[in-house]
Design a protein around this motif. Structure first.
Motif, mmCIF file in Angstrom:
data_model
loop_
_atom_site.group_PDB
_atom_site.id
_atom_site.type_symbol
_atom_site.label_atom_id
_atom_site.label_comp_id
_atom_site.label_asym_id
_atom_site.label_seq_id
_atom_site.Cartn_x
_atom_site.Cartn_y
_atom_site.Cartn_z
ATOM 1 N N LEU A 141 1.344 -21.760 10.262
ATOM 2 C CA LEU A 141 0.178 -20.970 9.892
ATOM 3 C C LEU A 141 -0.149 -19.937 10.981
ATOM 4 O O LEU A 141 -0.230 -20.287 12.168
ATOM 5 N N PHE A 142 -0.331 -18.692 10.536
ATOM 6 C CA PHE A 142 -0.641 -17.586 11.443
ATOM 7 C C PHE A 142 -1.824 -16.796 10.900
ATOM 8 O O PHE A 142 -2.102 -16.806 9.698
ATOM 9 N N LYS A 143 -2.491 -16.073 11.787
ATOM 10 C CA LYS A 143 -3.440 -15.038 11.388
ATOM 11 C C LYS A 143 -2.824 -13.722 11.851
ATOM 12 O O LYS A 143 -2.617 -13.511 13.049
ATOM 13 N N PHE B 190 3.821 -16.166 2.738
ATOM 14 C CA PHE B 190 2.843 -15.748 1.731
ATOM 15 C C PHE B 190 1.428 -15.886 2.283
ATOM 16 O O PHE B 190 1.194 -16.555 3.298
ATOM 17 N N ILE B 191 0.493 -15.243 1.585
ATOM 18 C CA ILE B 191 -0.929 -15.339 1.912
ATOM 19 C C ILE B 191 -1.590 -16.130 0.787
ATOM 20 O O ILE B 191 -1.609 -15.674 -0.361
ATOM 21 N N VAL C 96 -6.387 -5.465 8.228
ATOM 22 C CA VAL C 96 -7.079 -6.628 7.660
ATOM 23 C C VAL C 96 -6.425 -7.918 8.175
ATOM 24 O O VAL C 96 -5.258 -8.181 7.859
ATOM 25 N N PRO C 97 -7.133 -8.749 8.957
ATOM 26 C CA PRO C 97 -6.551 -10.020 9.389
ATOM 27 C C PRO C 97 -6.281 -10.908 8.173
ATOM 28 O O PRO C 97 -7.164 -11.107 7.335
ATOM 29 N N SER C 98 -5.077 -11.415 8.065
ATOM 30 C CA SER C 98 -4.679 -12.212 6.902
ATOM 31 C C SER C 98 -4.118 -13.556 7.356
ATOM 32 O O SER C 98 -3.408 -13.636 8.363
ATOM 33 N N ASP C 99 -4.437 -14.614 6.600
ATOM 34 C CA ASP C 99 -3.897 -15.945 6.871
ATOM 35 C C ASP C 99 -2.522 -16.047 6.220
ATOM 36 O O ASP C 99 -2.414 -16.082 4.987
#
Length: 220
Positions: free
Chosen positions: A87-89, A133-134, A149-152
């Protein structure tokens, strides 16, 4: 005929080594101990911990955690699937939308953000490689990294049925730099690479490493 016992002995001439010669020999000896001329060991890449922001050039990345996710089958007798999820941001620093991409377990090559994960230890031999994927909504997925836009982002590896989940993983990430095509004038983001001084081959350079424990058996 023997020499008279009182005859003076001829002194041996001392061997004189110039001081400059000693300096050169000493320097060569130290150089040999260090591994030869012009072969200073490479500085290891910095180790980043969870929560630290990483500048990958095109992306600002924050590693969150690694976990095992179990996806239950739809029916009573359907087989469950297990995944290693990273998991990343991630923030896309460009002004265009970029795909989350995918990684190849066989060649280490990939596309999009997932393509910057150039190595993982232990290696996960997943048939389809890494899928990025997000998560969006219930069971929804997006592959679009919009500018600023920060995305998970989840980078997912499917585990073989008989494979044991690793207790920890070490990730190697690359950095991207903007390169201009002199013929077309267009620019694109390319991995930073370096040349092996012996083979003259070029390979993607590891600029960041992350070591993290793996949380076990998170049901989905």
């Amino acid at each position: 005929m023997t020499e008279p016992s009182g005859a003076p002995s001829i002194p041996k001439r001392p061997v004189v080594v110039p001081a400059i010669g000693l300096v050169i020999l000493t320097a060569l000896g130290i150089t040999a101990l260090l591994g030869g001329l012009n072969t200073a060991p490479d500085k290891p890449p910095p180790q980043m911990a969870a929560g630290q922001k990483i500048d990958q050039g095109l992306y600002e990345t924050e590693f969150v955690e690694a976990k095992i996710t179990v996806q239950r089958g739809p029916g009573e007798f359907a087989e469950s699937r297990r995944y290693l999820d990273l998991l990343f941001k991630v923030t896309n620093k460009s002004d265009t939308t970029i795909t989350t991409g995918a990684g190849s377990s066989a060649t280490g090559a990939g596309s999009g953000f997932a393509g910057t994960l150039i190595k993982m230890t232990p290696e996960i031999k997943s048939q389809w490689g890494a899928q990025a994927f997000i998560p969006s909504g219930e069971d929804g997925k997006s592959s679009q990294l919009h500018p600023g836009v920060p995305s998970d982002v989840t980078v997912r590896y499917e585990l073989d049925k008989a494979a044991q989940a690793p207790p920890e993983v070490a990730l190697s990430l690359s950095k991207l730099e903007e390169s201009e095509n002199p013929l077309s004038g267009t620019t694109m983001w390319m991995p930073v690479d370096k040349e092996d001084p012996f083979t003259r081959e070029r390979a993607v350079e590891v600029l960041y490493t992350i070591k993290a424990p793996v949380k076990q058996e998170a049901a989905q």
